[in-house]
Every structure is written in C-alpha cells, then in structure tokens.
Design a protein around this motif. Structure first.
Motif, mmCIF file in Angstrom:
data_model
loop_
_atom_site.group_PDB
_atom_site.id
_atom_site.type_symbol
_atom_site.label_atom_id
_atom_site.label_comp_id
_atom_site.label_asym_id
_atom_site.label_seq_id
_atom_site.Cartn_x
_atom_site.Cartn_y
_atom_site.Cartn_z
ATOM 1 N N GLU A 1 -19.135 -0.907 26.402
ATOM 2 C CA GLU A 1 -17.876 -1.491 26.589
ATOM 3 C C GLU A 1 -17.771 -2.515 25.578
ATOM 4 N N PRO A 2 -16.755 -2.630 24.868
ATOM 5 C CA PRO A 2 -16.562 -3.513 23.575
ATOM 6 C C PRO A 2 -16.393 -4.935 24.019
ATOM 7 N N PRO A 3 -16.862 -5.939 23.258
ATOM 8 C CA PRO A 3 -17.680 -5.761 22.107
ATOM 9 C C PRO A 3 -19.022 -5.432 22.513
ATOM 10 N N ASN A 4 -19.766 -4.474 21.738
ATOM 11 C CA ASN A 4 -20.928 -4.149 22.022
ATOM 12 C C ASN A 4 -21.954 -3.681 20.946
ATOM 13 N N THR A 5 -23.278 -3.795 21.018
ATOM 14 C CA THR A 5 -23.982 -3.676 19.760
ATOM 15 C C THR A 5 -23.932 -2.170 19.476
ATOM 16 N N ASN A 6 -23.520 -1.307 20.397
ATOM 17 C CA ASN A 6 -23.578 0.092 20.153
ATOM 18 C C ASN A 6 -22.155 0.789 19.566
ATOM 19 N N SER A 7 -21.081 -0.158 19.367
ATOM 20 C CA SER A 7 -19.797 0.198 18.893
ATOM 21 C C SER A 7 -19.642 -0.329 17.763
ATOM 22 N N PHE A 8 -20.344 0.477 16.624
ATOM 23 C CA PHE A 8 -20.268 -0.123 15.350
ATOM 24 C C PHE A 8 -19.306 0.015 14.596
ATOM 25 N N PHE A 9 -18.107 0.980 14.943
ATOM 26 C CA PHE A 9 -16.945 1.148 14.094
ATOM 27 C C PHE A 9 -15.568 0.886 15.047
ATOM 28 N N GLY A 10 -15.905 -0.054 16.011
ATOM 29 C CA GLY A 10 -14.832 -0.168 16.976
ATOM 30 C C GLY A 10 -14.929 -0.058 18.323
ATOM 31 N N GLN A 11 -14.206 0.701 18.937
ATOM 32 C CA GLN A 11 -14.187 0.419 20.499
ATOM 33 C C GLN A 11 -15.494 1.437 20.724
ATOM 34 N N LEU B 1 -12.439 5.465 11.367
ATOM 35 C CA LEU B 1 -11.003 5.852 10.517
ATOM 36 C C LEU B 1 -10.008 6.424 11.287
ATOM 37 N N GLY B 2 -9.989 6.075 12.414
ATOM 38 C CA GLY B 2 -8.846 6.621 13.102
ATOM 39 C C GLY B 2 -9.109 7.956 13.772
ATOM 40 N N SER B 3 -10.382 8.365 14.082
ATOM 41 C CA SER B 3 -10.731 9.659 14.857
ATOM 42 C C SER B 3 -12.184 9.585 15.500
ATOM 43 N N ASP B 4 -12.324 10.059 16.373
ATOM 44 C CA ASP B 4 -13.698 10.273 17.146
ATOM 45 C C ASP B 4 -14.603 11.307 16.628
#
Length: 160
Positions: free
Chosen positions: A112-122, A147-150
């Motif tokens: 869940e954002p914000p989260n330490t596991n979400s380095f680059f966004g959601q 960069l806009g992609s998963d």
C-alpha cells in the motif's frame, strides 16, 4: 405425510449435490487478501477530505488469467455537513500466469502506498498460483519501474 418427507428429502439431496458440484467447478475465484487504505487531507476553508481505496484480484481457475479490481471513495466535508462524495472503480485484465489450461488455485497481496516497498511509485503486488492437478507453483512479483511501466517476473518453484 411420508410421501411429502421423501420428496422433500430427495429435493434437498439433489440441491446439495448441485451446490457442491457448482462450488467445485467455480471458474472465477476472488482473492482472500482484500486490503483498504485511507488518507486524509485538509483543504482551504476548513474542508476535510478522506479518500479510501480497496483492491482485490479475480482469478480464472482454468486459464490462470486474472484481473486487478480497485474501488475508491472520496468524501469531502466541512464542520457541519458532507459536501461531496465521489466513487470510482474498475477491473483491468492481466496476462496468464501459466500457458496451458488446467485447474489452478491462487492468492494475491499488494503493498500500500506510501510504503518502503514501493521504491518508484505505487506499491507492487505478488501473485501466487498453483496447478491443483500436479505439484506446480509459480510466484510472480510486479513493481512499478517509475518510468511509466510495470516490471513483472514469474518464477517456477522447485521442490527439494
């Protein structure tokens, strides 16, 4: 009277058999790990806004295709009344986990954002799927590249 009891008993037995068969052949399964996250904000003029999001995954037990579904609700109020309520939601189709049709079981979880596991966004998510006809399990992790992609990778588990 005995005739009515026999017919009722037979009908109940037939119904329970149909329910059991339908449950065994469920094509779509809902993930067990639904989550909800909420945030709160203050706006000028003493307005308060609360936004909550929840997600789940729907899994096709035959093809291993799945859908990520999300629903959100935003509530804006002042000190006296609710001013605005907005909702949104949809499901997006994701690729198959296994290439062939079989009988699969699965589970999913998400950061869940914000989260330490979400380095680059959601936050990212993980999907675990197992072929229930053989000892075959695949784990998949998807994270945002920023960069806009998963980026998504799956790995077959080995059993030792």
């Amino acid at each position: 009277m005995n005739h009515v009891i026999r017919i009722s008993g037979g009908a109940l037995l037939a119904l329970s058999t149909l329910v059991a068969a339908a449950k065994a052949d469920e094509l779509f399964k809902l993930a067990n790990n639904q989550r909800i996250s909420c945030s709160r904000g203050l706006a000028p003029g003493k307005l308060n806004t609360a936004t909550c999001k929840s997600y789940t995954y729907i899994f096709n037990t035959r093809t291993s295709e799945y859908y990520r579904c999300q629903v959100s609700l935003a509530l804006t109020r002042d000190n006296k009344e609710v001013i605005n309520v907005q909702t949104d939601g949809s499901c997006s189709k994701k690729p198959r986990i296994f290439e062939t049709d079989s009988h699969y079981a699965f589970d999913a979880t998400e950061t869940e954002p914000p989260n330490t596991n979400s380095f680059f966004g959601q936050g990212g998510y993980s999907i675990w799927a197992a072929d229930t006809t053989q000892q075959k399990v695949r784990g998949c992790i998807t994270i945002s590249s920023g960069l806009g992609s998963d980026i998504s990778k799956c790995l077959d588990m080995t059993f030792q």
